[in-house]
Design a protein around this motif. Structure first.
Motif, PDB file in Angstrom:
ATOM      1  N   TYR A 227      44.444 114.728  85.897  1.00 22.45           N
ATOM      2  CA  TYR A 227      45.319 115.782  85.372  1.00 22.45           C
ATOM      3  C   TYR A 227      46.716 115.229  85.100  1.00 22.45           C
ATOM      4  N   PRO A 228      46.817 114.335  84.099  1.00 19.99           N
ATOM      5  CA  PRO A 228      48.104 113.645  83.880  1.00 19.99           C
ATOM      6  C   PRO A 228      49.245 114.577  83.458  1.00 19.99           C
ATOM      7  N   LYS A 229      48.941 115.606  82.663  1.00 24.36           N
ATOM      8  CA  LYS A 229      50.013 116.508  82.223  1.00 24.36           C
ATOM      9  C   LYS A 229      50.547 117.312  83.421  1.00 24.36           C
ATOM     10  N   LEU A 230      49.639 117.732  84.287  1.00 22.02           N
ATOM     11  CA  LEU A 230      50.039 118.479  85.481  1.00 22.02           C
ATOM     12  C   LEU A 230      50.922 117.613  86.379  1.00 22.02           C
ATOM     13  N   MET A 231      50.515 116.378  86.574  1.00 23.77           N
ATOM     14  CA  MET A 231      51.295 115.509  87.460  1.00 23.77           C
ATOM     15  C   MET A 231      52.637 115.125  86.827  1.00 23.77           C
ATOM     16  N   LYS A 232      52.662 115.053  85.495  1.00 21.14           N
ATOM     17  CA  LYS A 232      53.932 114.782  84.811  1.00 21.14           C
ATOM     18  C   LYS A 232      54.894 115.958  85.040  1.00 21.14           C
ATOM     19  N   LEU A 233      54.381 117.173  84.937  1.00 22.78           N
ATOM     20  CA  LEU A 233      55.209 118.363  85.204  1.00 22.78           C
ATOM     21  C   LEU A 233      55.708 118.338  86.650  1.00 22.78           C
ATOM     22  N   TYR A 234      54.806 118.006  87.567  1.00 19.70           N
ATOM     23  CA  TYR A 234      55.186 117.931  88.988  1.00 19.70           C
ATOM     24  C   TYR A 234      56.361 116.964  89.192  1.00 19.70           C
ATOM     25  N   GLU A 235      56.240 115.776  88.625  1.00 25.49           N
ATOM     26  CA  GLU A 235      57.294 114.768  88.797  1.00 25.49           C
ATOM     27  C   GLU A 235      58.587 115.190  88.106  1.00 25.49           C
ATOM     28  N   ARG A 236      58.431 115.825  86.951  1.00 21.59           N
ATOM     29  CA  ARG A 236      59.602 116.263  86.178  1.00 21.59           C
ATOM     30  C   ARG A 236      60.424 117.299  86.958  1.00 21.59           C
ATOM     31  N   VAL A 237      59.722 118.266  87.572  1.00 19.18           N
ATOM     32  CA  VAL A 237      60.421 119.299  88.353  1.00 19.18           C
ATOM     33  C   VAL A 237      61.050 118.655  89.585  1.00 19.18           C
ATOM     34  N   LYS A 238      60.312 117.774  90.225  1.00 18.99           N
ATOM     35  CA  LYS A 238      60.790 117.130  91.461  1.00 18.99           C
ATOM     36  C   LYS A 238      62.084 116.347  91.241  1.00 18.99           C
ATOM     37  N   GLU A 239      62.236 115.791  90.041  1.00 21.46           N
ATOM     38  CA  GLU A 239      63.414 114.965  89.741  1.00 21.46           C
ATOM     39  C   GLU A 239      64.562 115.762  89.129  1.00 21.46           C
ATOM     40  N   ALA A 240      64.362 117.035  88.856  1.00 24.17           N
ATOM     41  CA  ALA A 240      65.456 117.851  88.297  1.00 24.17           C
ATOM     42  C   ALA A 240      66.614 117.856  89.306  1.00 24.17           C
ATOM     43  N   PRO A 241      67.848 117.655  88.843  1.00 21.44           N
ATOM     44  CA  PRO A 241      68.960 117.479  89.793  1.00 21.44           C
ATOM     45  C   PRO A 241      69.047 118.561  90.872  1.00 21.44           C
ATOM     46  N   ARG A 242      68.971 119.823  90.502  1.00 14.32           N
ATOM     47  CA  ARG A 242      69.119 120.877  91.512  1.00 14.32           C
ATOM     48  C   ARG A 242      67.944 120.886  92.490  1.00 14.32           C
ATOM     49  N   ILE A 243      66.754 120.641  91.963  1.00 13.57           N
ATOM     50  CA  ILE A 243      65.557 120.620  92.818  1.00 13.57           C
ATOM     51  C   ILE A 243      65.620 119.416  93.771  1.00 13.57           C
ATOM     52  N   LYS A 244      66.015 118.279  93.214  1.00 14.12           N
ATOM     53  CA  LYS A 244      66.107 117.059  94.025  1.00 14.12           C
ATOM     54  C   LYS A 244      67.102 117.253  95.175  1.00 14.12           C
ATOM     55  N   ALA A 245      68.246 117.879  94.845  1.00 16.79           N
ATOM     56  CA  ALA A 245      69.263 118.145  95.876  1.00 16.79           C
ATOM     57  C   ALA A 245      68.709 119.090  96.942  1.00 16.79           C
ATOM     58  N   TYR A 246      67.975 120.095  96.503  1.00 22.52           N
ATOM     59  CA  TYR A 246      67.378 121.056  97.442  1.00 22.52           C
ATOM     60  C   TYR A 246      66.352 120.380  98.336  1.00 22.52           C
ATOM     61  N   LEU A 247      65.476 119.585  97.732  1.00 20.97           N
ATOM     62  CA  LEU A 247      64.408 118.942  98.518  1.00 20.97           C
ATOM     63  C   LEU A 247      64.982 117.975  99.551  1.00 20.97           C
ATOM     64  N   GLY A 248      66.174 117.429  99.246  1.00 20.52           N
ATOM     65  CA  GLY A 248      66.798 116.497 100.175  1.00 20.52           C
ATOM     66  C   GLY A 248      67.698 117.177 101.198  1.00 20.52           C
ATOM     67  N   SER A 249      67.827 118.486 101.098  1.00 22.15           N
ATOM     68  CA  SER A 249      68.749 119.224 101.972  1.00 22.15           C
ATOM     69  C   SER A 249      68.012 119.811 103.169  1.00 22.15           C
ATOM     70  N   GLU A 250      68.810 120.347 104.115  1.00 18.44           N
ATOM     71  CA  GLU A 250      68.213 121.002 105.272  1.00 18.44           C
ATOM     72  C   GLU A 250      67.620 122.368 104.903  1.00 18.44           C
ATOM     73  N   ARG A 251      67.973 122.867 103.728  1.00 17.72           N
ATOM     74  CA  ARG A 251      67.408 124.146 103.288  1.00 17.72           C
ATOM     75  C   ARG A 251      65.913 124.022 102.994  1.00 17.72           C
ATOM     76  N   ARG A 252      65.477 122.812 102.638  1.00 16.59           N
ATOM     77  CA  ARG A 252      64.052 122.588 102.419  1.00 16.59           C
ATOM     78  C   ARG A 252      63.431 122.244 103.771  1.00 16.59           C
ATOM     79  N   GLN A 253      62.670 123.180 104.278  1.00 15.38           N
ATOM     80  CA  GLN A 253      62.054 122.962 105.580  1.00 15.38           C
ATOM     81  C   GLN A 253      60.798 122.110 105.445  1.00 15.38           C
ATOM     82  N   LYS A 254      60.306 121.655 106.585  1.00 16.36           N
ATOM     83  CA  LYS A 254      59.129 120.771 106.591  1.00 16.36           C
ATOM     84  C   LYS A 254      57.837 121.584 106.587  1.00 16.36           C
ATOM     85  N   TYR A 255      56.782 120.984 106.073  1.00 17.99           N
ATOM     86  CA  TYR A 255      55.464 121.586 106.216  1.00 17.99           C
ATOM     87  C   TYR A 255      55.008 121.445 107.661  1.00 17.99           C
TER      88      TYR A 255
END
Lengths: 270, 270
Positions: A227-255
């Motif tokens: 599913y290359p298009k799906l994984m490309k979307l996944y990576e694209r969202v993950k690298e978006a500046p605001r998302i990246k900042a959120y994922l690296g912050s304490e606001r993003r809790q752990k699984y």
């Protein structure tokens, strides 16, 4: 309305918060659009949820009692049900999600966003809503792999059924859902589910893939190349500046022990 | 838009159609509002569904492929996901449902309805939407009582897990959902979920109660006296002229092997 947005959700155990609840889909939208919000799971403790469980919450008189958190409070309006909250935010804040800019704390996006809030006169609103609901259906099915019988019993009490349910989810359901998203991404003229660009539906899709990579790492390693298009979307969202900042912050809790749980015995290549 | 509404769904076996699918929630809204609609399950045979399964359907280019039927076609717009279709209809046809008048075939309600279509500027839209989603969650859980492990396997192949799941549904989930609706009906200043009067959410609630009365007659006989407001709403909707005419017509198919199934071994007083 210029009132503050308040996301009401159960408080996690301090330092051991839980990223994988339905509330995370709502957090992602606030974060991706740079919309300020209060997250009671982080700030209010469990006492912030209590009024919504016992019905003593304040707001307009005609607000119904929620079935369960997450709950959104916006001025006098109180609403529940995750896909409903997402649609409320899309129709009040922003139809599209800016994945290019931002990344600094608290940067307001509300003004720009308001100008392009989703409208029910636009079919795209209902296309995004259908995608989000399908992602949340997949999310619910993932939850049911470790709780196929009873939500109030432990995983261990329903492990035999869980093993069967997880095997079916891995072999039949994951490919069925992923094919649906991949086929639509192939059909779309953008790299996102809608031709018009990223919406809350893409954020939801990012989240379910992220959760499944945690819960089912063996199965995902096998499926991802298909599913290359799906994984490309996944990576694209993950690298978006605001998302990246959120994922690296304490606001993003752990699984840990929420919807997405990693039980090695439920995972497998096939 | 004045285009015709087309509900696309699998055709049943002739003379043995199936009332208990998600499409029934959509039919009820058309019927209750007196909105003309084409129902391919009755008129088009299975060939009417095929284009939506293989992606060859006509409409605007940007319509995504549906995950599964039911599908709504309205002019060039094609959308899927039952709660999404219901919201589309509420925001395009009518915010409120007239339970007083009508009952004659084909009586158009679209003009009056259009004037009061739901708006995203009205919190009631999101309250109705949340209720409808909660009803559909209950509907899904009812489905899972006979298919707890795998949707593509038969009931008999997952009967042990089904017995456990149904016991939990009867003892824990049915009272939890019913209490939620009863508490809200007590709180409402009307006899309906919203103070403003009947909406698509009340029609959904009618349908899930009707289906549960078929699937779990013993359990319902025990529970009904505990939820008088809910049962009053059920009877009120059932006696509305347009609904009554629909329920007595051939357009209302029988329950058999859909979401609401009656397996005596899954039912019980408690």
């Amino acid at each position: 309305m210029s009132d503050a947005y308040e996301l009401v959700y159960h408080a996690g155990i301090p330092g051991r918060g839980e990223a994988s609840t339905e509330a995370v889909f709502i957090r992602l939208f606030f974060e991706a659009t740079g919309t300020p919000y209060v997250d009671t799971a982080l700030t209010g403790g469990q006492s912030a949820v209590k009024p919504y469980l016992d019905g003593s919450f304040q707001g307009a008189d005609e607000n119904p009692l929620p079935f369960a958190p997450p709950v959104l409070k916006h001025g006098n309006v109180v609403i529940s049900q995750t896909p409903n909250i997402l649609l409320y935010l899309a129709t009040h804040i922003a139809s599209s999600v800016d994945l290019e800019s931002g990344g600094t704390e608290g940067e307001p996006a509300a003004k720009k966003a308001k100008q392009s809030a989703m409208s029910v006169d636009d079919a795209a609103t209902f296309h995004a809503n259908a995608f989000a609901q399908t992602v949340l259906d997949m999310n619910n099915e993932c939850h049911d792999t470790h709780h196929p019988i009873a939500v109030m019993k432990t995983y261990e009490e329903q492990k035999d059924a869980a093993l069967e349910k997880a095997a079916d989810f891995r072999s039949a359901r994951m490919p069925k859902f992923f094919k649906h998203f991949e086929d639509n991404l192939k059909r779309s003229k953008s790299d996102f589910l809608l031709e018009s660009g990223p919406t809350f539906a893409d954020l939801c899709l990012f989240q379910v893939v992220d959760g499944l990579k945690f819960a089912y790492p063996k199965r995902m390693a096998k499926l991802e190349p298909e599913y290359p298009k799906l994984m490309k979307l996944y990576e694209r969202v993950k690298e978006a500046p605001r998302i990246k900042a959120y994922l690296g912050s304490e606001r993003r809790q752990k699984y840990s022990m929420g919807i997405f749980r990693h039980y090695p015995e439920l995972d497998g290549d096939e």
